[in-house]
Design an enzyme around this catalytic site. Structure first.
Site, PDB file in Angstrom:
ATOM      1  N   PHE A   1       0.831  -1.292   0.126  1.00 23.46           N
ATOM      2  CA  PHE A   1       0.040   0.119  -0.172  1.00 23.46           C
ATOM      3  C   PHE A   1       0.858   1.196  -0.045  1.00 23.46           C
ATOM      4  O   PHE A   1       0.354   2.259   0.378  1.00 23.46           O
ATOM      5  CB  PHE A   1      -0.939   0.163   1.255  1.00 23.46           C
ATOM      6  CG  PHE A   1      -1.742  -1.308   1.072  1.00 23.46           C
ATOM      7  CD1 PHE A   1      -2.562  -1.616   0.284  1.00 23.46           C
ATOM      8  CD2 PHE A   1      -1.890  -2.137   2.255  1.00 23.46           C
ATOM      9  CE1 PHE A   1      -3.432  -2.645   0.367  1.00 23.46           C
ATOM     10  CE2 PHE A   1      -2.595  -3.442   2.631  1.00 23.46           C
ATOM     11  CZ  PHE A   1      -3.440  -3.638   1.419  1.00 23.46           C
TER      12      PHE A   1
ATOM     13  N   GLY B   1       0.964  -8.972  -3.444  1.00 25.65           N
ATOM     14  CA  GLY B   1      -0.503  -9.775  -2.880  1.00 25.65           C
ATOM     15  C   GLY B   1      -1.315  -9.357  -3.958  1.00 25.65           C
ATOM     16  O   GLY B   1      -2.408  -9.662  -3.998  1.00 25.65           O
TER      17      GLY B   1
ATOM     18  N   GLY C   1       2.317  -1.029 -11.799  1.00 23.10           N
ATOM     19  CA  GLY C   1       3.235  -2.175 -11.903  1.00 23.10           C
ATOM     20  C   GLY C   1       2.549  -3.301 -13.054  1.00 23.10           C
ATOM     21  O   GLY C   1       3.206  -3.743 -13.861  1.00 23.10           O
ATOM     22  N   ALA C   2       1.158  -3.596 -13.045  1.00 21.16           N
ATOM     23  CA  ALA C   2       0.703  -4.747 -14.120  1.00 21.16           C
ATOM     24  C   ALA C   2       0.876  -4.225 -15.304  1.00 21.16           C
ATOM     25  O   ALA C   2       1.231  -4.925 -16.196  1.00 21.16           O
ATOM     26  CB  ALA C   2      -0.722  -5.035 -13.631  1.00 21.16           C
TER      27      ALA C   2
ATOM     28  N   GLU D   1      -5.141   1.233  -7.460  1.00 18.38           N
ATOM     29  CA  GLU D   1      -5.612   2.094  -6.791  1.00 18.38           C
ATOM     30  C   GLU D   1      -6.995   2.755  -7.004  1.00 18.38           C
ATOM     31  O   GLU D   1      -7.442   3.504  -6.311  1.00 18.38           O
ATOM     32  CB  GLU D   1      -4.721   3.165  -6.706  1.00 18.38           C
ATOM     33  CG  GLU D   1      -3.217   2.844  -6.111  1.00 18.38           C
ATOM     34  CD  GLU D   1      -2.173   3.860  -6.299  1.00 18.38           C
ATOM     35  OE1 GLU D   1      -1.920   4.222  -7.608  1.00 18.38           O
ATOM     36  OE2 GLU D   1      -1.477   4.204  -5.222  1.00 18.38           O
TER      37      GLU D   1
HETATM   38 MO1  MOS Z   1       1.376   2.930  -4.080  1.00 16.90          MO
HETATM   39  S1  MOS Z   1       1.043   4.422  -2.573  1.00 16.90           S
HETATM   40  O1  MOS Z   1       2.421   3.923  -5.268  1.00 16.90           O
HETATM   41  O2  MOS Z   1       1.937   1.488  -3.166  1.00 16.90           O
END
Ligand code: MOS
Length: 722
Positions: free
Chosen positions: A238, A466, A508-509, A689
């Site tokens: 997070f 996760g 990321g993905a 997010e």
């Molecule tokens: Mo997020 S707050 O960039 O893990």
């Protein structure tokens, strides 16, 4: 490979594997305890000593005296480090124990290493410290007007805001506050450090491998290549694990001095004051609209605080993109606060910002006597409102999200007048909010190898916090090589692998999938070259490469040596040309107890448009997690500041409330069909997010609809309703 023009048709579009729900490939390892987290490398590192971090008991001031004699002679103790004996470290990294100054509560001031954890902890309590306290600033409300630190976000001043606002047919001028929040991820930060000569290996919990590696190397003034970072499995992040805290640094420092590996985990209470948090905000929203509901004036002022050298909670960032309005006044002001360091937490900026903006929109809808769903639809805009039509959104299906959600949720049954629907002891209401989250991308590389058994192995620094990275990268590899997913092995989270985006910012993905896509494209080319097949009209399926009726098994082409390819995805300026964001509409139904003010969420729905959904199962879980965190933000989460002593009082999971199963009823997620040609060859967008963005406002708006009480101070606890 550079991605810099709209994605061409490619094998991912076949959607043989991609876009079909797939269970986590790492699931069995996790539930059987075989997936090892940072603290669990006992076989590789059998002889590790245990460290315990002692944190400062004051928020501001300095250490007048520190007496470690009793600790040093306590049973099992091997080493006690304080600022008096710690080596000098580089300021560019995360230096620890560099002086007597205390900048915040629970800052590391000593590190005790012993044969066992219990011995280290017991000895830490024998350290005698005298402090010289200085006055600190701990109350955002008190310092908000003291002036700004320089790292505040850019302001927007467009048109004649004052005039447009004061002459608007309807307007709201409302101030919302959001509290400090803690990531409270399941796995506390932990590190094991081991030196082999001048080479350091750190098993730790970090979201972005290369950034941890660089930070640790800079701290110790050693070449980056001499630091290996491993974060193969991570129990939630997070954003908390974007930062290097004291644990890897002190473990490495002590390991070097002792000539023996050292392991350390933060305790749960240390998470709250030693690490970072989402910082509190004060937000003034001034919205003005014409009688048709179209916004003419958009004003959003944000006040927040942080330690010097750290940035603001960028809560107005999405206000710049979400709605039109020719007259805009958007400002962020940052004051110095001596609380623990505020930093990124899931949807940093937008999560807090939309809690305010999307309630202010609800308030405006009521003033205009326009339905809140309809108000969002009337204020759709297909380009960046601050730049103009020259910067369109690559895709923006907010209207479709709203319409689909309203239909599915039964929005038309909502009584716009608050306090009208009664069900036994409960007043029942429903609310809506819009969600927007930018879709950034980062360079991301991978290596792919096909072996003589036809097994594809993908190696990349990408992490899985996760979220499902292991699974989606296996799916991309399977789609590209025409393999079943269980013929793909994925190895993540090791600096020995090609550098990758890592997990953060919802990049990321999409980024790491693109890296694996380009890598597998290169591998396909090499396989075709070696196959001797005609290179036109080639396809990969059932473990074979096929051309013009001829089919050769990948295993046979790979041979004993196997075939590898390595590539890196880089991204050009499509992010500048197009505003890129994922969108959503959140709907919530709540009950408010007529006697106690207790709020129960009864059901929620999120409709999301986020480009191609690589794995609908893990993407859904991401959204459910975001929605759950949104319930927390709306109703319970808050780090309570002790304004006398400058620390967060409720520093454990008994007192920092997060939603539990009983708080999460019937949640549903719907993804609209969407592909985004400008986002990547995968045509996907970040989803990590989006689920938390705006969702708390939907809950708060539902509370207002239920009982007619508009609480502008999050979280909405019972005492504020009654
Ligand atoms: Mo997020 S707050 O960039 O893990």
């Amino acid at each position: 490979m550079l991605f810099n023009s709209p994605a061409p048709r490619n094998p991912i579009d076949n959607e043989t594997v991609v876009s079909h729900p797939h269970v986590r490939i790492d699931g069995p390892l996790k539930v059987s305890g075989q997936a090892r987290y940072a603290y669990e490398y006992n076989d590789e590192i059998p002889n590790a000593a245990y460290g315990f971090i002692l944190g400062a008991g004051i928020a501001t001031g300095s250490i007048r005296s520190i007496d470690t004699n009793a600790a040093e002679s306590a049973p099992g103790v091997l080493l006690v480090l304080t600022y008096k004996n710690a080596p000098k470290q580089g300021d560019d990294g995360s230096p620890q124990l560099q002086g007597a100054d205390i900048k915040h509560y629970d800052q590391a001031i000593a590190f005790v290493v012993a044969e066992t954890f219990e011995q280290a902890r017991a000895a830490a309590r024998l350290i005698k410290i005298e402090y010289t306290k200085s006055k600190g600033a701990f109350d955002l409300n008190a310092v908000k007007d003291t002036g700004s630190m320089t790292r505040a976000a850019a302001d927007t001043h467009m048109g004649d805001f004052q005039k447009a606002f004061s002459t608007a047919a309807a307007s709201v001028d409302v101030t919302y506050t959001t509290p400090n929040q803690s990531h409270s991820m399941m796995e506390p930060h932990a590190s094991i450090a081991k030196w082999d000569g001048d080479k350091l290996t750190v098993y730790m919990a970090h979201q972005i491998i290369h950034s941890a590696q660089a930070n640790i190397a800079d701290t110790f003034g050693i070449p980056q290549d001499n630091v290996r970072v491993v974060s193969a499995y991570i129990g939630g992040g997070f954003g908390s694990k974007l930062v290097v805290y004291a644990d890897p640094i002190l473990a490495a420092m002590a390991a070097r001095q002792l000539g023996r590996p050292v392991k350390v985990a933060l305790t749960r209470p240390q998470i709250y004051n030693h690490t970072t948090h989402r910082a509190a905000t004060i937000q003034r929203l001034r919205l003005g609209a014409g009688p048709d509901g179209r916004l003419t004036a958009v004003g959003h002022q944000v006040w927040c605080g942080n330690q010097p050298g750290h940035g603001p909670e960028n809560a107005a960032a999405q206000t710049k993109l979400l709605y039109p309005g020719d007259n805009r006044w958007i400002e962020t002001r940052l004051s110095e606060l001596d609380l623990p360091i505020g930093a990124a937490m899931r949807a940093p900026g937008e999560a807090a910002g939309l809690l305010a903006l999307e309630c202010a929109m609800d308030e405006l809808a009521e003033k205009l006597n326009i339905d809140p769903v309809e108000l969002r639809i009337r204020n759709d805009i297909q380009y960046d409102p601050e730049v103009g039509p020259s910067r369109p959104f690559s895709t923006r299906k907010l209207v479709q999200c709203m319409q689909t959600g309203a239909e599915r949720f039964g929005w038309s049954k909502r009584n716009p007048k608050p306090g009208q629907v009664r069900n036994g002891e409960w007043l029942v209401g429903i609310g809506v909010a819009a969600a927007i989250r930018n879709n950034p991308v980062r360079p991301s590389g991978a290596r792919a190898t096909i072996d003589r058994n036809g097994i594809l192995t993908i190696e990349t620094q990408q992490t899985d916090i996760g979220t499902g990275s292991y699974t989606i990268l296996a799916m991309i590899g399977a789609e590209m090589l025409g393999l079943p997913v269980d013929s793909v092995r994925v190895k993540l989270g090791d600096s020995d692998f090609p550098e990758a985006a890592g997990s953060g910012g919802s990049f990321g993905a999409n980024s790491s999938s693109t890296g694996v896509y380009y890598t597998c494209s290169a591998l396909r080319d090499e396989i075709v070259r070696r196959s001797g097949l005609n290179t036109t009209d080639v396809s990969f399926s059932d473990g074979s490469v096929i051309s013009q009726g001829r089919s050769i098994r990948l295993a046979d082409i790979a041979g004993d040596a196997g075939i590898s390819a390595e590539e890196k995805a880089e991204f050009g300026d499509l992010q500048k040309k197009f505003a890129q964001a994922a969108f959503g509409a959140h709907f919530a139904e709540v009950g408010v107890d007529i006697a106690t003010g207790e709020i129960r969420v009864r059901r929620m729905l999120s409709v999301c448009a986020a480009g191609r959904i690589i794995n609908p199962m893990t993407a859904r879980s991401q959204c459910l997690g975001g929605m759950t965190m949104g319930i927390g933000a709306a109703l319970m989460e808050e780090c309570i500041v002790d304004k006398r002593y400058g620390y967060f009082v409720n520093h454990d999971l008994a007192e920092y409330q997060v939603p539990v199963h009983a708080d999460i009823p019937d949640l549903d997620v719907v993804f609209l069909d969407e592909v985004d040609d400008q986002s990547s060859p995968i045509r996907a967008k970040g989803i990590g997010e989006l689920g938390i963005c705006g969702v708390g406002a939907a809950v708060a708006n539902a509370v207002y609809n239920a009982c007619g009480v508009r609480v502008r101070d999050y979280p909405l606890t019972m005492d504020k309703i009654i």
